[in-house]
Design an enzyme around this catalytic site. Structure first.
Site, PDB file in Angstrom:
ATOM      1  N   HIS A 158       0.839  -1.203   0.000  1.00  0.00           N
ATOM      2  CA  HIS A 158       0.000   0.000   0.000  1.00  0.00           C
ATOM      3  C   HIS A 158       0.876   1.256   0.000  1.00  0.00           C
ATOM      4  O   HIS A 158       0.659   2.167  -0.798  1.00  0.00           O
ATOM      5  CB  HIS A 158      -0.947   0.026   1.203  1.00  0.00           C
ATOM      6  N   HIS A 210       1.457   4.970  -2.729  1.00  0.00           N
ATOM      7  CA  HIS A 210       1.777   6.385  -2.486  1.00  0.00           C
ATOM      8  C   HIS A 210       2.966   6.926  -3.268  1.00  0.00           C
ATOM      9  O   HIS A 210       2.958   8.098  -3.656  1.00  0.00           O
ATOM     10  CB  HIS A 210       2.069   6.600  -0.990  1.00  0.00           C
ATOM     11  N   GLU A 230      -5.554   9.552  -0.128  1.00  0.00           N
ATOM     12  CA  GLU A 230      -5.948   8.141  -0.072  1.00  0.00           C
ATOM     13  C   GLU A 230      -7.024   7.761  -1.098  1.00  0.00           C
ATOM     14  O   GLU A 230      -6.946   6.704  -1.702  1.00  0.00           O
ATOM     15  CB  GLU A 230      -6.442   7.761   1.334  1.00  0.00           C
ATOM     16  N   SER A 289      -4.018   0.906  -4.822  1.00  0.00           N
ATOM     17  CA  SER A 289      -3.366  -0.287  -4.269  1.00  0.00           C
ATOM     18  C   SER A 289      -4.381  -1.401  -3.988  1.00  0.00           C
ATOM     19  O   SER A 289      -4.012  -2.447  -3.466  1.00  0.00           O
ATOM     20  CB  SER A 289      -2.591   0.066  -2.989  1.00  0.00           C
TER      21      SER A 289
HETATM   22 CO    CO Z   1      -2.019   5.302   2.725  1.00  0.00          CO
END
Ligand code: CO
Ligand code: PHE
Length: 283
Positions: free
Chosen positions: A122, A127, A168, A187
């Protein structure tokens, strides 16, 4: 809060890349290949070009020493390893210094789709590609600085919603239609499909104060996504001093998670069928 045993005072640890097992590398590769196949035409261009620039598919879990050479050259950011979630102030301090804290561990092969705490897939796959974009790179650093300020003003819960609905779970307009830039979506295979294709969630134009008044779900797909016109527009909206906004928010009620307001710019009005089926809303 003091760092756990084995961590430095800023909560970082060595990634200890040489100690990942073959099984752990294989989990990365499985997840990587699954998402890589799904994302063209769904993730935004800066994400896809960042993914290519960092070459996160060299064979298993990426070595931070290697990706940091490229990331540092592109935007001056680096990735640092942490044991898991870190306290807010520690997190903000890292972001304000252009360091992204990433979980060192990877999920089990039996839990490809379920995560209690963000792991390295993730954090790094989700990111880090966006951090190769200069505008997003500046936005996340500014967020870190703003986090330290919001904490001092007692409005962290409002600022956290901005992170949630952008970093996010953000969607972005493109000439070809909506695209994903949020790490929680890119993700996740299931949320990648849900966020773009499901008739259930609302997709509403991003409006800073509106976002800060909207609670979010941490345990299931989002009921509302907010769409930015561009990364420049996002950064532009957050350059202002938030103090007057925080003062207004102190007496502004929260907005129901599934609400569509007359003032919203509606990309999609969701039927909330998924949320209703899951018992998230009663009406
Ligand atoms: Co995150
Ligand atoms: N401008 C914000 C403030 O005054 C800081 C910030 C920038 C917050 C970017 C989030 C994102 O607090």
């Amino acid at each position: 809060m003091t760092a756990p045993a084995g961590a430095r005072s800023d909560w970082t640890i060595d990634q200890a890349w040489d100690r990942y097992t073959a099984d752990e590398h294989a989990v990365w590769t499985t997840l990587y290949e699954r998402q890589r196949a799904l994302l063209p035409g769904r993730a935004c261009d800066p994400f896809l070009s960042g993914l290519d620039a960092l070459d996160l598919h060299r064979g298993g879990i990426p070595d931070f020493r290697r990706i940091n050479l490229e990331l540092m050259r592109l935007t001056g950011w680096s990735v640092v390893a942490v044991p898991g979630l870190v306290p807010d102030e520690v997190f903000f301090e890292h972001l304000a210094n252009r360091r992204f804290p990433a979980g060192q561990f990877i999920r089990e092969a039996e839990q490809l789709d379920y995560l209690q705490e963000p792991d390295i897939f993730h954090d790094v796959f989700g990111h880090v590609p966006m951090l190769t974009d200069p505008v997003f790179a500046d936005y996340l650093q500014a967020y870190g600085q703003g986090g330290l300020r919001a904490a001092g003003l007692g409005r962290l819960h409002n600022l956290a919603r901005l992170y949630w609905y952008t970093v996010e779970f953000g969607l972005m307009e493109s000439a070809q239609g909506l695209r994903i830039y949020g790490a929680g979506i890119v993700s996740s295979r299931a949320e990648t499909l849900f966020a773009l294709d499901s008739t259930s969630p609302n997709r509403l134009g991003f409006e800073l104060e509106r976002v800060m008044r909207t609670p979010y779900r941490i345990d299931d797909f989002q009921q509302t996504y907010f769409v930015i016109p561009s990364l420049d527009a996002l950064l532009g909206a957050t350059l202002q001093d938030f103090r007057p906004i925080y003062e207004r928010l102190a007496s502004a009620p929260d907005i129901a998670i599934e609400a569509v307001l007359p003032t919203d710019r509606v990309h999609t009005r969701g039927d909330q069928a998924y949320a209703r089926e899951r018992g998230a809303i009663s009406k």
